[in-house]
Motif scaffolding. Structure first.
Motif, PDB file in Angstrom:
ATOM      1  N   ALA A  77      39.631  92.803  49.241  1.00  0.00           N
ATOM      2  CA  ALA A  77      39.744  93.829  47.992  1.00  0.00           C
ATOM      3  C   ALA A  77      39.286  93.244  46.846  1.00  0.00           C
ATOM      4  O   ALA A  77      38.689  93.911  45.791  1.00  0.00           O
ATOM      5  CB  ALA A  77      41.264  94.119  47.785  1.00  0.00           C
ATOM      6  N   GLN A  78      39.548  91.920  46.439  1.00  0.00           N
ATOM      7  CA  GLN A  78      39.109  91.167  45.389  1.00  0.00           C
ATOM      8  C   GLN A  78      37.576  91.072  45.354  1.00  0.00           C
ATOM      9  O   GLN A  78      36.950  91.330  44.223  1.00  0.00           O
ATOM     10  CB  GLN A  78      39.795  89.707  45.317  1.00  0.00           C
ATOM     11  N   ALA A  79      37.013  90.916  46.440  1.00  0.00           N
ATOM     12  CA  ALA A  79      35.525  90.505  46.590  1.00  0.00           C
ATOM     13  C   ALA A  79      34.942  92.354  46.326  1.00  0.00           C
ATOM     14  O   ALA A  79      33.772  92.116  45.744  1.00  0.00           O
ATOM     15  CB  ALA A  79      34.900  90.404  48.032  1.00  0.00           C
ATOM     16  N   ALA A  80      35.450  93.299  46.534  1.00  0.00           N
ATOM     17  CA  ALA A  80      35.231  94.535  46.289  1.00  0.00           C
ATOM     18  C   ALA A  80      35.102  94.924  44.884  1.00  0.00           C
ATOM     19  O   ALA A  80      34.602  95.913  44.557  1.00  0.00           O
ATOM     20  CB  ALA A  80      35.764  95.468  47.233  1.00  0.00           C
ATOM     21  N   GLY A  81      35.916  94.130  44.188  1.00  0.00           N
ATOM     22  CA  GLY A  81      36.126  94.517  42.754  1.00  0.00           C
ATOM     23  C   GLY A  81      37.334  95.025  42.315  1.00  0.00           C
ATOM     24  O   GLY A  81      37.332  95.735  41.298  1.00  0.00           O
ATOM     25  N   ALA A  82      38.495  95.214  43.285  1.00  0.00           N
ATOM     26  CA  ALA A  82      39.806  95.647  42.818  1.00  0.00           C
ATOM     27  C   ALA A  82      40.317  95.307  41.326  1.00  0.00           C
ATOM     28  O   ALA A  82      40.191  94.019  41.147  1.00  0.00           O
ATOM     29  CB  ALA A  82      40.918  95.317  43.795  1.00  0.00           C
ATOM     30  N   ASP A  83      40.665  96.083  40.412  1.00  0.00           N
ATOM     31  CA  ASP A  83      41.254  95.866  39.176  1.00  0.00           C
ATOM     32  C   ASP A  83      42.590  95.398  39.114  1.00  0.00           C
ATOM     33  O   ASP A  83      43.271  95.052  38.350  1.00  0.00           O
ATOM     34  CB  ASP A  83      40.981  96.917  38.496  1.00  0.00           C
ATOM     35  N   GLY A  84      43.421  95.816  40.221  1.00  0.00           N
ATOM     36  CA  GLY A  84      44.785  95.682  40.271  1.00  0.00           C
ATOM     37  C   GLY A  84      45.195  95.775  41.719  1.00  0.00           C
ATOM     38  O   GLY A  84      44.372  96.196  42.618  1.00  0.00           O
ATOM     39  N   TYR A  85      46.435  95.501  41.929  1.00  0.00           N
ATOM     40  CA  TYR A  85      47.016  95.349  43.205  1.00  0.00           C
ATOM     41  C   TYR A  85      48.550  95.668  43.305  1.00  0.00           C
ATOM     42  O   TYR A  85      49.210  95.599  42.310  1.00  0.00           O
ATOM     43  CB  TYR A  85      47.210  93.810  43.788  1.00  0.00           C
ATOM     44  N   ALA A  86      48.825  96.665  44.485  1.00  0.00           N
ATOM     45  CA  ALA A  86      50.153  96.919  44.620  1.00  0.00           C
ATOM     46  C   ALA A  86      50.517  96.108  46.157  1.00  0.00           C
ATOM     47  O   ALA A  86      49.578  96.551  46.984  1.00  0.00           O
ATOM     48  CB  ALA A  86      50.719  98.288  44.654  1.00  0.00           C
ATOM     49  N   PHE A  87      51.367  95.464  46.313  1.00  0.00           N
ATOM     50  CA  PHE A  87      51.662  94.971  47.729  1.00  0.00           C
ATOM     51  C   PHE A  87      52.964  96.168  48.225  1.00  0.00           C
ATOM     52  O   PHE A  87      54.023  96.025  47.747  1.00  0.00           O
ATOM     53  CB  PHE A  87      52.219  93.767  47.687  1.00  0.00           C
ATOM     54  N   TYR A  88      52.374  96.965  49.088  1.00  0.00           N
ATOM     55  CA  TYR A  88      53.577  98.071  49.507  1.00  0.00           C
ATOM     56  C   TYR A  88      54.663  97.651  50.532  1.00  0.00           C
ATOM     57  O   TYR A  88      54.084  97.058  51.447  1.00  0.00           O
ATOM     58  CB  TYR A  88      52.623  99.456  49.954  1.00  0.00           C
ATOM     59  N   ALA A  89      55.734  97.493  50.280  1.00  0.00           N
ATOM     60  CA  ALA A  89      56.572  96.798  50.965  1.00  0.00           C
ATOM     61  C   ALA A  89      57.756  98.034  51.533  1.00  0.00           C
ATOM     62  O   ALA A  89      58.787  97.741  51.479  1.00  0.00           O
ATOM     63  CB  ALA A  89      57.392  95.908  50.535  1.00  0.00           C
ATOM     64  N   TYR A  90      57.077  98.857  51.947  1.00  0.00           N
ATOM     65  CA  TYR A  90      58.049 100.293  52.748  1.00  0.00           C
ATOM     66  C   TYR A  90      58.961  99.699  53.428  1.00  0.00           C
ATOM     67  O   TYR A  90      58.642  98.823  54.363  1.00  0.00           O
ATOM     68  CB  TYR A  90      56.991 101.034  53.391  1.00  0.00           C
ATOM     69  N   THR A  91      60.062  99.971  53.342  1.00  0.00           N
ATOM     70  CA  THR A  91      61.297  99.582  53.964  1.00  0.00           C
ATOM     71  C   THR A  91      61.755 101.114  54.826  1.00  0.00           C
ATOM     72  O   THR A  91      62.084 101.822  54.355  1.00  0.00           O
ATOM     73  CB  THR A  91      62.504  98.956  53.322  1.00  0.00           C
ATOM     74  N   SER A  92      61.727 100.908  56.265  1.00  0.00           N
ATOM     75  CA  SER A  92      62.162 101.962  56.964  1.00  0.00           C
ATOM     76  C   SER A  92      63.591 102.254  56.744  1.00  0.00           C
ATOM     77  O   SER A  92      64.363 101.312  57.204  1.00  0.00           O
ATOM     78  CB  SER A  92      61.689 101.882  58.439  1.00  0.00           C
ATOM     79  N   ALA A  93      63.873 103.406  56.475  1.00  0.00           N
ATOM     80  CA  ALA A  93      65.394 103.964  56.703  1.00  0.00           C
ATOM     81  C   ALA A  93      65.746 104.099  57.835  1.00  0.00           C
ATOM     82  O   ALA A  93      66.964 104.128  58.289  1.00  0.00           O
ATOM     83  CB  ALA A  93      65.564 105.135  55.791  1.00  0.00           C
ATOM     84  N   GLU A  94      64.812 104.478  58.761  1.00  0.00           N
ATOM     85  CA  GLU A  94      65.327 104.484  60.214  1.00  0.00           C
ATOM     86  C   GLU A  94      65.654 103.413  60.836  1.00  0.00           C
ATOM     87  O   GLU A  94      65.186 102.330  60.493  1.00  0.00           O
ATOM     88  CB  GLU A  94      63.881 105.303  61.253  1.00  0.00           C
ATOM     89  N   ARG A  95      66.260 103.391  62.110  1.00  0.00           N
ATOM     90  CA  ARG A  95      66.667 102.205  62.718  1.00  0.00           C
ATOM     91  C   ARG A  95      65.651 101.558  63.808  1.00  0.00           C
ATOM     92  O   ARG A  95      66.034 101.296  64.949  1.00  0.00           O
ATOM     93  CB  ARG A  95      68.047 102.380  63.460  1.00  0.00           C
ATOM     94  N   TYR A  96      64.438 101.689  63.442  1.00  0.00           N
ATOM     95  CA  TYR A  96      63.481 101.315  64.198  1.00  0.00           C
ATOM     96  C   TYR A  96      63.240  99.812  64.422  1.00  0.00           C
ATOM     97  O   TYR A  96      63.098  99.319  63.407  1.00  0.00           O
ATOM     98  CB  TYR A  96      62.016 101.760  64.144  1.00  0.00           C
ATOM     99  N   PRO A  97      63.448  99.217  65.754  1.00  0.00           N
ATOM    100  CA  PRO A  97      63.243  97.611  65.576  1.00  0.00           C
ATOM    101  C   PRO A  97      61.811  97.496  65.471  1.00  0.00           C
ATOM    102  O   PRO A  97      60.972  98.132  65.873  1.00  0.00           O
ATOM    103  CB  PRO A  97      63.671  97.353  67.076  1.00  0.00           C
ATOM    104  N   THR A  98      61.685  96.215  64.641  1.00  0.00           N
ATOM    105  CA  THR A  98      60.311  95.632  64.433  1.00  0.00           C
ATOM    106  C   THR A  98      60.518  94.026  65.078  1.00  0.00           C
ATOM    107  O   THR A  98      61.670  93.497  65.270  1.00  0.00           O
ATOM    108  CB  THR A  98      59.837  95.558  63.090  1.00  0.00           C
ATOM    109  N   PRO A  99      59.378  93.409  65.134  1.00  0.00           N
ATOM    110  CA  PRO A  99      59.388  92.170  65.460  1.00  0.00           C
ATOM    111  C   PRO A  99      60.276  91.387  64.434  1.00  0.00           C
ATOM    112  O   PRO A  99      60.626  90.239  65.365  1.00  0.00           O
ATOM    113  CB  PRO A  99      57.775  91.413  65.404  1.00  0.00           C
ATOM    114  N   THR A 100      60.526  91.562  63.474  1.00  0.00           N
ATOM    115  CA  THR A 100      61.219  90.737  62.393  1.00  0.00           C
ATOM    116  C   THR A 100      62.607  91.125  62.256  1.00  0.00           C
ATOM    117  O   THR A 100      63.524  90.498  61.407  1.00  0.00           O
ATOM    118  CB  THR A 100      60.326  90.594  60.977  1.00  0.00           C
ATOM    119  N   SER A 101      62.922  92.511  62.759  1.00  0.00           N
ATOM    120  CA  SER A 101      64.322  92.789  62.335  1.00  0.00           C
ATOM    121  C   SER A 101      64.665  94.197  63.511  1.00  0.00           C
ATOM    122  O   SER A 101      63.980  94.979  63.694  1.00  0.00           O
ATOM    123  CB  SER A 101      64.304  93.798  61.014  1.00  0.00           C
TER     124      SER A 101
END
Length: 125
Positions: A77-101
């Motif tokens: 993204a930086q190489a492509a010239g992004a001017d800003g960033y957001a790191f989207y940390a969507y937290t699932s309200a559902e009770r789906y298991p993931t590898p970390t939780s």
């Protein structure tokens, strides 16, 4: 992006690449670069932000990016010239298991990825 560009002061692109398709390959990660590059051309000097996937959530996102995948997405993204960033940390309200939780994804519980987010933030600053 062209449809929205005239109405935006800033355009944010969301190329979430960690999906049910496994394994990821280089072209999947390069979609971040392609999205930012295309938006930069269309926005003609207006800022483009890259929203970098930092989450998991079934059924569409079975795992978060690895720290290496995350860092690669930031770098391209930086190489492509992004001017800003957001790191989207969507937290699932559902009770789906993931590898970390067993009860839904939470970035702050994924220590290696959270460390990569902190590192990227420091480097970009």
């Amino acid at each position: 992006y062209a449809e929205f560009a005239p109405y935006c002061d800033i355009l944010a692109v969301l190329p979430y690449v960690v999906t049910r398709k496994e394994p990821l390959n280089e072209s999947d990660l390069m979609r971040v670069h392609q999205s930012v590059s295309l938006a930069k051309k269309i926005m003609r000097g207006k800022p483009v932000f890259a929203v970098i996937q930092s989450f998991a959530g079934l059924p569409y996102w079975p795992r978060p990016p690895t720290p290496s995948e995350f860092s690669t997405m930031v770098a391209v993204a930086q190489a492509a010239g992004a001017d800003g960033y957001a790191f989207y940390a969507y937290t699932s309200a559902e009770r789906y298991p993931t590898p970390t939780s067993p009860s839904g994804y939470k970035l702050y519980e994924d220590t290696p990825l959270m460390d990569a987010v902190r590192s990227a933030s420091r480097l970009l600053r």
